[in-house]
Design an enzyme around this catalytic site. Structure first.
Site, PDB file in Angstrom:
ATOM      1  N   LYS A  25     -23.416  -1.342  18.063  1.00  0.00           N
ATOM      2  CA  LYS A  25     -22.960  -1.681  16.706  1.00  0.00           C
ATOM      3  C   LYS A  25     -23.352  -3.094  16.246  1.00  0.00           C
ATOM      4  CE  LYS A  25     -18.971   1.356  16.199  1.00  0.00           C
ATOM      5  NZ  LYS A  25     -17.523   1.410  15.956  1.00  0.00           N
ATOM      6  N   TYR A  40      -8.237   8.941  19.866  1.00  0.00           N
ATOM      7  CA  TYR A  40      -7.814  10.246  19.324  1.00  0.00           C
ATOM      8  C   TYR A  40      -7.990  11.352  20.346  1.00  0.00           C
ATOM      9  CZ  TYR A  40     -12.793   9.790  18.429  1.00  0.00           C
ATOM     10  OH  TYR A  40     -14.129   9.541  18.574  1.00  0.00           O
ATOM     11  N   ASP A  42     -15.701   1.625   9.389  1.00  0.00           N
ATOM     12  CA  ASP A  42     -14.503   1.684  10.247  1.00  0.00           C
ATOM     13  C   ASP A  42     -13.293   1.047   9.559  1.00  0.00           C
ATOM     14  OD1 ASP A  42     -15.565   3.016  12.427  1.00  0.00           O
ATOM     15  OD2 ASP A  42     -16.263   1.170  13.394  1.00  0.00           O
ATOM     16  N   MET A  98      -7.450   6.434  27.315  1.00  0.00           N
ATOM     17  CA  MET A  98      -8.480   7.488  27.235  1.00  0.00           C
ATOM     18  C   MET A  98      -9.272   7.522  28.550  1.00  0.00           C
ATOM     19  SD  MET A  98     -11.329   5.764  24.717  1.00  0.00           S
ATOM     20  CE  MET A  98     -12.679   6.858  25.058  1.00  0.00           C
ATOM     21  N   THR A 126     -22.862   3.819  17.298  1.00  0.00           N
ATOM     22  CA  THR A 126     -21.622   3.604  18.038  1.00  0.00           C
ATOM     23  C   THR A 126     -21.887   2.751  19.271  1.00  0.00           C
ATOM     24  OG1 THR A 126     -19.639   4.684  18.874  1.00  0.00           O
ATOM     25  CG2 THR A 126     -21.723   5.805  19.349  1.00  0.00           C
ATOM     26  N   GLY A 129     -15.104  -4.485  19.393  1.00  0.00           N
ATOM     27  CA  GLY A 129     -15.731  -4.124  18.118  1.00  0.00           C
ATOM     28  C   GLY A 129     -14.768  -3.471  17.141  1.00  0.00           C
ATOM     29  N   ASN A 185     -21.768   0.437  11.629  1.00  0.00           N
ATOM     30  CA  ASN A 185     -21.605   1.781  12.210  1.00  0.00           C
ATOM     31  C   ASN A 185     -22.340   2.841  11.397  1.00  0.00           C
ATOM     32  OD1 ASN A 185     -19.906   2.138  10.002  1.00  0.00           O
ATOM     33  ND2 ASN A 185     -18.487   3.416  11.149  1.00  0.00           N
ATOM     34  N   GLY A 200      -5.889   7.838  16.351  1.00  0.00           N
ATOM     35  CA  GLY A 200      -7.067   7.373  15.608  1.00  0.00           C
ATOM     36  C   GLY A 200      -7.886   8.451  14.930  1.00  0.00           C
ATOM     37  N   LYS A 234     -10.915 -16.038  24.528  1.00  0.00           N
ATOM     38  CA  LYS A 234     -11.654 -15.044  23.748  1.00  0.00           C
ATOM     39  C   LYS A 234     -10.906 -14.728  22.447  1.00  0.00           C
ATOM     40  CE  LYS A 234     -13.507 -10.372  24.111  1.00  0.00           C
ATOM     41  NZ  LYS A 234     -13.456  -9.134  24.885  1.00  0.00           N
TER      42      LYS A 234
HETATM   43  P1  NAP Z   1     -15.064  -2.401  22.869  1.00  0.00           P
HETATM   44  O1  NAP Z   1     -15.893  -3.161  21.912  1.00  0.00           O
HETATM   45  O2  NAP Z   1     -15.556  -2.122  24.245  1.00  0.00           O
HETATM   46  O3  NAP Z   1     -13.681  -3.205  22.963  1.00  0.00           O
HETATM   47  C1  NAP Z   1     -12.565  -2.780  23.649  1.00  0.00           C
HETATM   48  C2  NAP Z   1     -11.732  -4.004  24.023  1.00  0.00           C
HETATM   49  O4  NAP Z   1     -10.662  -3.536  24.819  1.00  0.00           O
HETATM   50  C3  NAP Z   1     -12.491  -5.003  24.906  1.00  0.00           C
HETATM   51  O5  NAP Z   1     -13.175  -5.913  24.114  1.00  0.00           O
HETATM   52  C4  NAP Z   1     -11.389  -5.598  25.727  1.00  0.00           C
HETATM   53  O6  NAP Z   1     -10.786  -6.651  25.017  1.00  0.00           O
HETATM   54  C5  NAP Z   1     -10.355  -4.500  25.817  1.00  0.00           C
HETATM   55  N1  NAP Z   1     -10.435  -3.844  27.113  1.00  0.00           N
HETATM   56  C6  NAP Z   1     -11.507  -3.205  27.659  1.00  0.00           C
HETATM   57  N2  NAP Z   1     -11.193  -2.729  28.892  1.00  0.00           N
HETATM   58  C7  NAP Z   1      -9.897  -3.088  29.100  1.00  0.00           C
HETATM   59  C8  NAP Z   1      -9.005  -2.904  30.202  1.00  0.00           C
HETATM   60  N3  NAP Z   1      -9.384  -2.274  31.318  1.00  0.00           N
HETATM   61  N4  NAP Z   1      -7.758  -3.423  30.088  1.00  0.00           N
HETATM   62  C9  NAP Z   1      -7.374  -4.060  28.964  1.00  0.00           C
HETATM   63  N5  NAP Z   1      -8.179  -4.273  27.901  1.00  0.00           N
HETATM   64  C10 NAP Z   1      -9.420  -3.784  27.980  1.00  0.00           C
HETATM   65  O7  NAP Z   1     -14.651  -0.990  22.282  1.00  0.00           O
HETATM   66  P2  NAP Z   1     -14.327  -0.626  20.761  1.00  0.00           P
HETATM   67  O8  NAP Z   1     -15.513  -0.079  20.110  1.00  0.00           O
HETATM   68  O9  NAP Z   1     -13.647  -1.802  20.141  1.00  0.00           O
HETATM   69  O10 NAP Z   1     -13.318   0.588  20.957  1.00  0.00           O
HETATM   70  C11 NAP Z   1     -11.999   0.357  21.389  1.00  0.00           C
HETATM   71  C12 NAP Z   1     -11.209   1.654  21.326  1.00  0.00           C
HETATM   72  O11 NAP Z   1     -11.130   2.129  19.980  1.00  0.00           O
HETATM   73  C13 NAP Z   1     -11.849   2.789  22.126  1.00  0.00           C
HETATM   74  O12 NAP Z   1     -10.817   3.518  22.733  1.00  0.00           O
HETATM   75  C14 NAP Z   1     -12.539   3.613  21.073  1.00  0.00           C
HETATM   76  O13 NAP Z   1     -12.639   4.964  21.448  1.00  0.00           O
HETATM   77  C15 NAP Z   1     -11.601   3.453  19.906  1.00  0.00           C
HETATM   78  N6  NAP Z   1     -12.262   3.615  18.589  1.00  0.00           N
HETATM   79  C16 NAP Z   1     -11.772   4.534  17.734  1.00  0.00           C
HETATM   80  C17 NAP Z   1     -12.339   4.682  16.489  1.00  0.00           C
HETATM   81  C18 NAP Z   1     -11.795   5.705  15.541  1.00  0.00           C
HETATM   82  O14 NAP Z   1     -12.476   6.051  14.567  1.00  0.00           O
HETATM   83  N7  NAP Z   1     -10.595   6.184  15.757  1.00  0.00           N
HETATM   84  C19 NAP Z   1     -13.426   3.875  16.096  1.00  0.00           C
HETATM   85  C20 NAP Z   1     -13.902   2.926  17.007  1.00  0.00           C
HETATM   86  C21 NAP Z   1     -13.317   2.808  18.262  1.00  0.00           C
HETATM   87  P3  NAP Z   1     -10.445  -8.034  25.738  1.00  0.00           P
HETATM   88  O15 NAP Z   1     -11.610  -8.354  26.646  1.00  0.00           O
HETATM   89  O16 NAP Z   1     -10.333  -8.926  24.586  1.00  0.00           O
HETATM   90  O17 NAP Z   1      -9.168  -7.883  26.487  1.00  0.00           O
END
Ligand code: NAP
Length: 284
Positions: free
Chosen positions: A71, A228, A107, A203, A67, A134, A92, A249, A160
């Site tokens: 990843k 979630y 995922d 969250m 995670t 991601g 993952n 989620g 981006k």
């Molecule tokens: P990540 O790689 O850190 O990406 C999150 C994206 O959100 C960033 O690339 C950024 O996109 C945007 N972001 C970050 N901080 C922000 C802020 N303060 N304001 C606005 N946009 C912001 O994380 P991830 O792994 O993709 O996870 C994203 C979410 O999905 C998390 O909440 C995670 O818990 C959830 N998730 C859930 C599952 C599931 O099974 N349900 C699986 C994976 C992840 P930009 O820079 O492009 O704006």
């Protein structure tokens, strides 16, 4: 569960991992299927990732989940990468098979199966994806393979989101329409069928924050939040008040775990079983 000399190890590699529901899910499945596995979460700093992955292979681990933030970074340390993981650009799930370390991404299938459970189809739909990280990649991959009509990706930085969609271009069908957006360019009532929050807004430590105001969409729009915990983010609560169908989620988490378990063990439990096991531990 009895841990003995024949127990096979499974684990999660992340940083941090203390919030993870994965040990609860995987250990409940092993117990139900009477398989002698144990699943532990390891907090691995980025600088230690390579040695940690090598160590798991040397110790005879059966499999691992990966995670945030590992990843993508884990990919060079693996011997094979599945087609889905290559498209998504992230792994993952790893299975250890003698000297082969095979990387998968579950995922995408987790997201697809969550929507199927909710009777929501991506086919021919206009989908808005918020955040270009991601998890958003798995959502984009699901939109491509399920032939969504329009895929709009929104990042805080338009350059981006443009780079992001360019990376998927070679996988998309000729009919699919793509748009790179930033938040100020999202139009009111633009006819989105599905809007997916893939940002951490809502969250901890961003509780109560919205990625976007749900009032921008019509009440026929389905709002999906990959978060979630909490069970309903402010985004979903406000959408629900406006009469929209909302999905958190948890279903994606459950289905990605079931698929990982199947890769490691050849069989798995049902989503209903995992939901019940989590609910008994207060996770809904
Ligand atoms: P990540 O790689 O850190 O990406 C999150 C994206 O959100 C960033 O690339 C950024 O996109 C945007 N972001 C970050 N901080 C922000 C802020 N303060 N304001 C606005 N946009 C912001 O994380 P991830 O792994 O993709 O996870 C994203 C979410 O999905 C998390 O909440 C995670 O818990 C959830 N998730 C859930 C599952 C599931 O099974 N349900 C699986 C994976 C992840 P930009 O820079 O492009 O704006």
């Amino acid at each position: 569960m009895t841990v003995n000399a024949s127990t096979k190890s499974l684990c999660l590699l992340g940083h941090p991992v203390s919030h993870s529901f994965s040990p609860a899910i995987h250990n409940a499945i092993s117990e139900s299927l009477n398989l002698n596995n144990v699943y532990v979460a390891y907090d691995v700093e980025p600088k230690d990732l390579q040695v940690a992955v090598k160590g798991l292979g040397a110790l005879g681990f059966k499999g691992a989940n990966v995670t945030v933030p590992h990843k993508t970074e884990v990919m060079p340390y693996l011997t094979e990468i599945s087609k889905e993981a290559k498209i998504i650009g992230a792994v993952n799930t790893i299975s250890f098979d003698n000297n082969r370390l095979i990387g998968y991404n579950t995922d995408c299938i987790g997201f697809e199966k969550m929507l199927i459970d909710e009777d929501v189809s991506l086919r021919n739909k206009k989908v808005l994806i918020l955040g270009a990280g991601g998890a958003a990649r798995a959502v984009v991959a699901a939109c491509i393979t399920n032939e969504s009509a329009e895929i709009h990706v929104c990042s805080r930085d338009i350059m981006k989101s443009q780079t992001y969609i360019n990376a998927f271009d070679k996988y998309a069908t000729a009919k699919q329409l793509w748009k790179a957006l930033t938040y100020s360019l999202i139009e009111i009532n633009a006819g989105y069928d599905i809007v997916v929050n893939c940002t951490p807004l809502g969250m901890h430590p961003h509780e109560g924050k919205l990625p976007i105001d749900p009032q921008m969409f019509s009440n026929g729009t389905v709002l999906v939040d990959l978060i979630y915990n909490p069970q309903k983010t402010e985004f979903l609560l406000q959408g629900e008040r406006l009469g929209m169908k909302v999905i958190n989620g948890l279903g994606m988490l459950i289905h990605q775990a079931l698929e990982a378990y199947r890769i490691w063990n050849g069989n798995t439990e049902s989503a209903e079983f995992v939901r019940k096991a989590l609910s008994e531990q207060g996770i809904k």
